[in-house]
Scaffold this active site. Sequence first.
Site, PDB file in Angstrom:
ATOM      1  CE  LYS A  86      -3.444  -2.008  -0.124  1.00  0.00           C
ATOM      2  NZ  LYS A  86      -4.606  -1.830  -0.905  1.00  0.00           N
ATOM      3  CD  GLU A 108     -10.632   3.220   0.410  1.00  0.00           C
ATOM      4  OE1 GLU A 108      -9.872   2.689  -0.272  1.00  0.00           O
ATOM      5  OE2 GLU A 108     -10.579   4.658   0.059  1.00  0.00           O
ATOM      6  CB  SER A 376       0.512  -8.003  -0.771  1.00  0.00           C
ATOM      7  OG  SER A 376      -0.544  -9.303   0.075  1.00  0.00           O
TER       8      SER A 376
END
Length: 409
Positions: A86, A108, A376
């Site tokens: 991210k 969000e 990830s």
Amino acid sequence: MSHEGRFGQYGGSYIPEILHNSQQQLIAAYRSAMADETFVAELEWQLQHFSGRPTPLTFCPNLSKTLGGAQIYLKREDLNHSGAHKMTNVIGQGLLTKRMGKKRIIAETGAGQHGVASALIAARLGLECTVYMGAHDIERQYPNVFWMKQLGATVVSVESGSRTLRDALDEAMRDWAQNYQDTHYLIGTACGCEPYPEMVAGFQSVIGNEVKKQAAEQFGALPDKIYACVGGGSNACGIFLPFLDTDTELVGVEAGGIGDAPGEHAKRFHVADSKPGIAQGFASLFLQDDQGQLMETQSISAGLDYVSVSPILADLEAQGKVRMTSARDDEVLQAFRTLASNEGIIPALESSHAVAGALREAAALDPSQKIVINISGRGDKDIFNIAKAVKDTQFNEFLAGYLERETQA
């Protein structure tokens, strides 16, 4: 991508008129920034010096030997500064926010990784930050909530609907509509109206570009297969898109949850309840009931229980360029344990879906073949969920004792 942010029949922009000017400003700023060598240089500098890119491509000798099939490599997005992929996207959008002269970002988050990354970049760039998170996800991922607050972000608990990611996205959209003049909505996945799918996937494509270079250096060829978990789709888009013009097979792994009945999983592909629809600003596949209402989802991982999927991935799967499969919660937990015990790497529950999908197929492949699993994120955030799932009574006793001691102090 075709005109107006469409990917085949998916994508597009379905937003209130009040957001039109803000959206057009963002589209223009993004196009201008990516053509500006100074902006691109600053982005690359921040990716290297703040997030720690490039992340390594790590060979798994023990796991490869144990399975006896393909040679297994991990793309280590868990080693980014925020503990997940991210960070790559929020650095890009954070710099865009400054370029547009806005002072506040909203985000969000489901598993909390995007929320933490947003709070990190806001602190670094001097921006105000508000994060919307479903109340159910807050209960599952409170360590990430704690860190967001320590970083100076305001965390808003969303109590409506299923109290998960889709409801957090709705609330963030409302905030953006009310405060668009000084606020940028920093979407964390490759969904939403134009230009978000293209923009998020574009920022995340550094993952796949790094894998291409690293594979050439380490084993002199492209991977035979790449596996990535698929929730909204940002990490999958990031590692898949640079390989679309190659012979590498791209495999997405969705959340199989606890069963195949409605509400027991978060699979948007190859299930009867998933249909083309329009919601939350874009067209894609959505899990819907007979009346077109969005359905409840289920997954052990808070980051994969979104009711829809990136329009980019929906289109690529329809074209046969990406193969979609799924993994159930029990298989995911086993994959988590297998990777941790064999290689000393603790993957997030989201990433463990990709591990599960890869381990299911790796043993049947030839030892000359190479596969890459996109890790990830790291699993520190999942300690409560995993301890509960594996019924670790000693962990429960520790928590009870700790709380009792704190109460008496």
